[in-house]
Design an enzyme around this catalytic site. Structure first.
Site, PDB file in Angstrom:
ATOM      1  CE  LYS A  58      -4.439  -0.878  -0.307  1.00 34.63           C
ATOM      2  NZ  LYS A  58      -4.382  -2.223  -0.807  1.00 34.63           N
ATOM      3  CE  LYS A 115      -7.438 -14.067  -7.218  1.00 35.87           C
ATOM      4  NZ  LYS A 115      -7.650 -14.068  -5.834  1.00 35.87           N
ATOM      5  CE  LYS A 135     -12.943  -4.695  -5.971  1.00 37.85           C
ATOM      6  NZ  LYS A 135     -11.665  -4.885  -5.374  1.00 37.85           N
TER       7      LYS A 135
END
Ligand code: TRP
Length: 331
Positions: A111, A194, A197
């Protein structure tokens, strides 16, 4: 009955990967476990400090959970920010969480690379908030994907440390819940990896998708130039299409296209058309229910209230115990 807990951040709609991966299992688990399913709206502030449509996003996930078959009478379905006790436990846990271990956390390191302009304390203490979510109900099992395993490990560290510090045996060490063979991984439409989003535009089919959206995405799915030898091994993007077809189509349909592939007669356009129609059929009952729930604000409010009441009852008990253990005045 064992307590199972799962949280989801309200940052996107649910897709077929979510459905086959976890959601479908939740539907059966709610009959067998004491289940808590919550929407982690506090966590979303770590990345979206001024959320645009927090209420709307929360309602959407709630509607999608219900449409998928989660039952607010069986499971405790709630919104994290409705349970203020979580915030209190978060504070206590933070007092015994060390800077070093929080800084070493992989998700934190990711992050700070992604948002160097906003390395806030919430981001650093994301794992303690998650630990508070889990420990507030003294949950024994947490279904988590690979990316959350480290957070669960840290939760165990915090739980054990609490027990050791205050010389109690209060918090259990939560374990990852493995769906075992029921864990179905669904590939995405862009040929690799996979469904998700964050895997690129058009990669995921959402439960709320319209038929047009599904057709468009499926027809754009990546294919190759076709097999040249009988019974050839399928490249990944083609195997993925078959995989998706196995999830939503009839076995005969899969067999039909498999035979065509093996005899080098397959036309991917035809296969994709069929896959799109079968996905539309599969998704339709979900998307219809989602629409109905989203437009019934009163009902969603009622569900959230019921969930909050049940969750707070369990959370209040924990907070009462924890305050007493630490040495605060009882209340
Ligand atoms: N961190 C989880 C995610 O990003 C969401 C989450 C928050 C969670 N609190 C939790 C998951 C507690 C399980 C248990 O997916």
């Amino acid at each position: 009955m064992e307590t199972v807990l799962s949280g989801i951040r309200p940052t996107g709609n649910l897709h077929l990967g979510n459905y086959f991966g976890a959601l479908k299992n939740f539907i059966t688990m709610q009959n067998e476990y004491n289940c808590y399913f919550f929407i982690a709206d506090l966590h979303s502030l770590t990345t979206h400090p001024t959320p645009e449509n927090l209420q709307g996003n929360v309602r959407q996930i709630l509607a999608e959970y219900l449409a998928a078959g989660l039952d607010p009478e069986k499971a405790t379905i709630y919104v994290q920010s409705d349970v203020k006790e979580v915030i209190e436990l978060y504070l206590y846990l933070n007092m015994n969480a060390y800077l070093g271990e929080l800084e070493r956390c992989t998700s934190f390191k990711d992050k700070i690379r992604q948002q160097p302009q906003n390395v806030n304390a919430g981001l650093l203490t994301y794992p303690t908030l998650m630990a508070a979510d889990i420990l507030i109900h003294r949950a024994a099992k947490v279904p988590v994907g690979k990316d959350q395993e480290q957070h669960l490990e840290m939760t165990r560290t915090f739980a054990l440390r609490f027990n050791r510090m205050y010389k109690v045996d209060y918090f259990p060490e939560p374990q990852a819940f493995n769906f075992g063979k029921n864990l179905v991984k669904i590939p995405g439409l862009n040929g690799n990896g996979k469904m998700g989003k964050s895997e690129g535009e058009g990669n995921a089919i959402y439960l709320a998708d319209s038929p047009e959206a599904i057709r468009k995405k499926v027809m754009k799915a990546k294919t190759d130039s076709g097999p040249t030898e009988p019974n050839q091994k399928k490249p990944e993007e083609i195997e993925n299409l078959f995989h998706l077809m196995r999830a939503v189509s009839k076995p005969e349909t899969v067999q039909y296209f498999d035979d065509l592939y093996n005899s080098c007669q397959i036309r991917y356009g035809d296969m994709k058309k069929q896959l799109a129609e079968d996905m539309i059929q599969f998704v339709a009952p979900f998307s219809e229910k989602i629409k109905a729930y989203v437009s019934d604000k009163d009902y969603l409010d009622k569900v959230a209230k019921l969930g909050a009441d049940k969750a707070r009852e369990s959370a209040q008990k924990t907070i009462r115990d924890v305050r007493e253990i630490i040495g605060f005045k009882a209340y």
